[in-house]
Design a protein around this motif. Structure first.
Motif, PDB file in Angstrom:
ATOM      1  N   ASN A 192      40.161  32.587  42.002  1.00  0.00           N
ATOM      2  CA  ASN A 192      40.587  32.466  43.392  1.00  0.00           C
ATOM      3  C   ASN A 192      42.008  32.983  43.608  1.00  0.00           C
ATOM      4  N   ASP A 193      42.815  33.000  42.549  1.00  0.00           N
ATOM      5  CA  ASP A 193      44.188  33.496  42.683  1.00  0.00           C
ATOM      6  C   ASP A 193      44.240  35.006  42.867  1.00  0.00           C
ATOM      7  N   PHE A 194      43.141  35.692  42.509  1.00  0.00           N
ATOM      8  CA  PHE A 194      43.173  37.153  42.475  1.00  0.00           C
ATOM      9  C   PHE A 194      42.053  37.820  43.263  1.00  0.00           C
ATOM     10  N   LEU A 195      41.259  37.028  43.986  1.00  0.00           N
ATOM     11  CA  LEU A 195      40.148  37.591  44.751  1.00  0.00           C
ATOM     12  C   LEU A 195      40.101  37.002  46.151  1.00  0.00           C
ATOM     13  N   ALA A 196      39.755  37.836  47.110  1.00  0.00           N
ATOM     14  CA  ALA A 196      39.530  37.370  48.480  1.00  0.00           C
ATOM     15  C   ALA A 196      38.027  37.194  48.705  1.00  0.00           C
ATOM     16  N   GLU A 197      37.673  36.210  49.509  1.00  0.00           N
ATOM     17  CA  GLU A 197      36.258  36.030  49.883  1.00  0.00           C
ATOM     18  C   GLU A 197      35.812  37.231  50.710  1.00  0.00           C
ATOM     19  N   SER A 198      34.550  37.611  50.575  1.00  0.00           N
ATOM     20  CA  SER A 198      34.042  38.728  51.373  1.00  0.00           C
ATOM     21  C   SER A 198      32.557  38.544  51.648  1.00  0.00           C
ATOM     22  N   PHE A 215      48.018  43.280  35.595  1.00  0.00           N
ATOM     23  CA  PHE A 215      46.718  42.644  35.375  1.00  0.00           C
ATOM     24  C   PHE A 215      45.747  42.997  36.494  1.00  0.00           C
ATOM     25  N   VAL A 216      46.187  42.881  37.743  1.00  0.00           N
ATOM     26  CA  VAL A 216      45.307  43.185  38.882  1.00  0.00           C
ATOM     27  C   VAL A 216      44.934  44.664  38.880  1.00  0.00           C
ATOM     28  N   THR A 217      45.885  45.521  38.553  1.00  0.00           N
ATOM     29  CA  THR A 217      45.605  46.957  38.472  1.00  0.00           C
ATOM     30  C   THR A 217      44.542  47.242  37.423  1.00  0.00           C
ATOM     31  N   GLN A 218      44.685  46.632  36.255  1.00  0.00           N
ATOM     32  CA  GLN A 218      43.712  46.859  35.189  1.00  0.00           C
ATOM     33  C   GLN A 218      42.349  46.289  35.560  1.00  0.00           C
ATOM     34  N   LEU A 219      42.328  45.125  36.196  1.00  0.00           N
ATOM     35  CA  LEU A 219      41.072  44.527  36.642  1.00  0.00           C
ATOM     36  C   LEU A 219      40.277  45.504  37.504  1.00  0.00           C
ATOM     37  N   HIS A 220      40.941  46.095  38.491  1.00  0.00           N
ATOM     38  CA  HIS A 220      40.225  46.969  39.421  1.00  0.00           C
ATOM     39  C   HIS A 220      39.979  48.353  38.840  1.00  0.00           C
ATOM     40  N   SER A 221      40.775  48.753  37.861  1.00  0.00           N
ATOM     41  CA  SER A 221      40.479  49.996  37.148  1.00  0.00           C
ATOM     42  C   SER A 221      39.214  49.845  36.312  1.00  0.00           C
ATOM     43  N   VAL A 222      39.061  48.698  35.660  1.00  0.00           N
ATOM     44  CA  VAL A 222      37.835  48.438  34.887  1.00  0.00           C
ATOM     45  C   VAL A 222      36.636  48.375  35.834  1.00  0.00           C
ATOM     46  N   ALA A 223      36.808  47.732  36.986  1.00  0.00           N
ATOM     47  CA  ALA A 223      35.716  47.666  37.965  1.00  0.00           C
ATOM     48  C   ALA A 223      35.318  49.064  38.425  1.00  0.00           C
ATOM     49  N   ALA A 224      36.310  49.921  38.651  1.00  0.00           N
ATOM     50  CA  ALA A 224      36.019  51.299  39.054  1.00  0.00           C
ATOM     51  C   ALA A 224      35.320  52.057  37.936  1.00  0.00           C
ATOM     52  N   ALA A 225      35.726  51.814  36.695  1.00  0.00           N
ATOM     53  CA  ALA A 225      35.068  52.456  35.547  1.00  0.00           C
ATOM     54  C   ALA A 225      33.599  52.056  35.480  1.00  0.00           C
TER      55      ALA A 225
END
Length: 403
Positions: A217-223, A383-393
Motif C-alpha cells: 500500500n505504500d507504493f501502489l495506488a488503487e485502480s 526501488f520504485v523505479t526498479q519495480l516498474h522497470s521489472v513490470a515493463a520487462a
C-alpha cells in the motif's frame, strides 16, 4: 527549495530493507531483460510514493542534468553490449515522433542522440512522417538535427531505438525490419494498457512483500478499469460515472479527502485525463467527459479508461506562493539514472496537492533543487523505479512471469 514535510517512508524503510527488496526484484527479471529506458511520474506524499504513469517511449531527456545523462550513457552501453552481443560500435537508427515541432521534444531527441552516441554507437535519426527523398537538417535553437529517410536508416542500422509511442498504430518500416527494435513495437500505445502494467506491478510487489517487510500500500495506488466505452453514447458515459462514483465511495473509507483520476488506458503526454474530488463534480461531468475522452493522440478513439486513486504530493513554500512538485524519474537498462521535478503553482488553500501537474503552465526544475530531501528518498525512488522497470520487462516477456 524545501518540501512541506519530511518523508515518513524514509524513516519506515531502512536502506538494508530496500536493498533486500531490490534483490528480490532482480530474481523476477525475465530473459528478455530490462527495458532500454523508462520515465516514471511519481506522487510522493511523504507517507506514500506511487508511480502514476510509466512511459516506455520517454521524452524529456533534455531536462536531465549532466550527471544523469552520463549515467544514462553508461547504462545504455551495458544494455547494448548485452542485446547486441558485441562490444560495439553499433549502427543504430533512432525513430522519434515526427508529428510535432515542439522545441522541447526536439531538444529531447538531441539529448537522447548524445546519450546513445556516448554509449559507443553510430546513430542516424529517421524521419517517421511523410516520406522525404533525402536527408534534411532542422535548426533547433542553437543546434541542428539531421533527419534521414527512414528506408535509408532501416537499410543501414543493426538495430532500431524507438522514441515513438505508436499511438496511431505500427510503422510499416518497423514492422518489416527483421533485426532488433528497442523497445518492442508491441509495447506501443496502440496495443499497450496502463491497467495491465499496474496489475503486473501489483503482483510483483505482493510477491516481494512475502520475502521482505514491504507494505504494498505504500507504493501502489488503487485502480479500476472501465472498458467497452463509446463516448458518443450517453449510456456508456453514465456507466463510467456510476463506476467512478462507486470507486470514490470505496476510497472514502480510507481517506478523509479522496480524489480520483480518470485516464485513457492507452495514452500519454497528459492527454485524456481528468480528476474529481467530490460526487458533485462527477454528477455534472457527462458532457465534459464526452469532450475530454472522445479522441486521444493522433485522432484515435478512447475505448477504455483506468480509474486511479489520487495521491497527494508534497509541496514547497517559495515566498508568498506554494509550488506543488511531482518527481519524474528516468531509468536506462532498469537502473535509475536521475530525474527532474515537474512543478506548478498551487491553486487552492489545500496547496493544490491533488493537481495534475502534466499541464501547460507547469515547468521543470532540476531534482537537485531538493537535494536534502532527495538524499532521504533516493533509495525509495530507486526501488520504485526498479519495480516498474521489472513490470515493463514482464509486459515485454509475459510468458516468463514468475508469479
Amino acid at each position: 527549495m524545501t518540501l512541506s514535510k519530511s518523508s515518513i517512508l524514509s524513516q519506515k524503510y531502512s536502506r538494508e530493507t530496500l536493498i533486500q527488496a531490490r534483490a528480490a526484484l532482480d530474481t523476477l527479471v525475465p530473459s528478455c531483460g530490462m527495458p532500454i529506458y523508462t520515465s516514471i511520474d511519481l506522487r510522493d506524499s511523504g507517507d506514500r510514493i506511487v508511480a502514476v504513469d510509466v512511459n516506455l517511449f520517454p521524452a524529456g531527456f533534455n531536462n536531465l542534468n549532466a550527471e544523469a545523462l552520463r549515467k544514462a550513457s553508461e547504462e545504455m552501453k551495458t544494455f547494448l553490449k548485452k542485446k547486441m552481443k558485441s562490444a560495439g560500435p553499433w549502427k543504430l537508427g533512432l525513430l522519434p515522433e515526427s508529428h510535432t515541432n515542439n522545441e522541447g521534444y526536439l531538444k529531447n531527441i538531441l539529448a537522447l542522440k548524445q546519450v546513445i552516441q556516448n554509449a559507443g554507437a553510430e546513430l542516424k535519426v529517421a524521419w517517421t512522417g511523410l516520406p522525404i527523398p533525402k536527408p534534411w537538417e532542422l535548426k533547433v535553437g542553437e543546434d541542428k538535427l539531421l533527419y534521414s529517410p527512414i528506408q535509408e536508416v532501416t537499410a543501414w542500422a543493426d538495430a532500431l531505438v524507438l522514441n515513438h509511442d505508436l499511438s496511431g498504430g505500427p510503422l510499416d518500416p518497423v514492422t518489416n525490419f527483421t533485426k532488433s527494435v528497442f523497445p518492442s513495437p508491441d509495447l506501443g500505445w496502440y496495443k499497450r494498457k496502463k491497467s495491465e502494467h499496474f496489475e503486473i506491478a501489483t503482483k510483483i510487489l505482493n510477491l516481494v512483500s512475502t520475502k521482505v517487510a514491504i507494505d504494498p500500500n505504500d507504493f501502489l495506488a488503487e485502480s479500476l478499469t472501465v472498458g467497452d466505452l463509446n463516448f458518443s453514447a450517453k449510456e456508456d458515459v453514465q456507466r463510467l460515472i456510476d463506476e467512478a462514483a462507486q470507486f470514490f465511495e470505496k476510497l472514502k473509507k480510507r481517506s478523509d479527502k479522496p480524489f480520483v483520476y480518470i485516464k485513457n488506458d492507452s495514452g500519454t503526454y497528459g492527454l485524456g485525463i481528468w480528476n474529481f474530488a467530490s460526487l458533485e463534480e462527477l454528477k455534472g461531468a457527462a458532457k465534459h467527459l464526452q469532450k475530454k475522452f472522445q479522441r486521444a493522440k493522433q485522432g484515435t478513439y478512447v475505448k477504455q479508461v483506468i480509474l486511479q486513486e489520487g495521491i497527494r504530493t508534497r509541496f514547497a513554500e517559495t515566498g508568498p506562493e506554494a509550488v506543488v512538485l511531482e518527481p519524474v524519474v528516468y531509468s536506462v537498462n532498469g537502473q535509475r539514472v536521475g530525474g527532474f521535478l515537474r512543478c506548478a503553482f498551487a491553486e487552492n488553500d489545500d496547496k493544490g496537492t491533488e493537481l495534475n501537474l502534466n499541464r501547460p503552465n507547469a515547468w521543470f526544475e532540476d531534482e537537485t533543487r531538493i537535494s536534502a530531501e532527495l538524499a532521504e528518498v533516493r533509495d525509495l525512488y530507486c526501488f520504485v523505479t526498479q519495480l516498474h522497470s521489472v513490470a515493463a520487462a514482464i509486459e515485454d516477456c509475459p510468458c516468463e512471469a514468475n508469479f
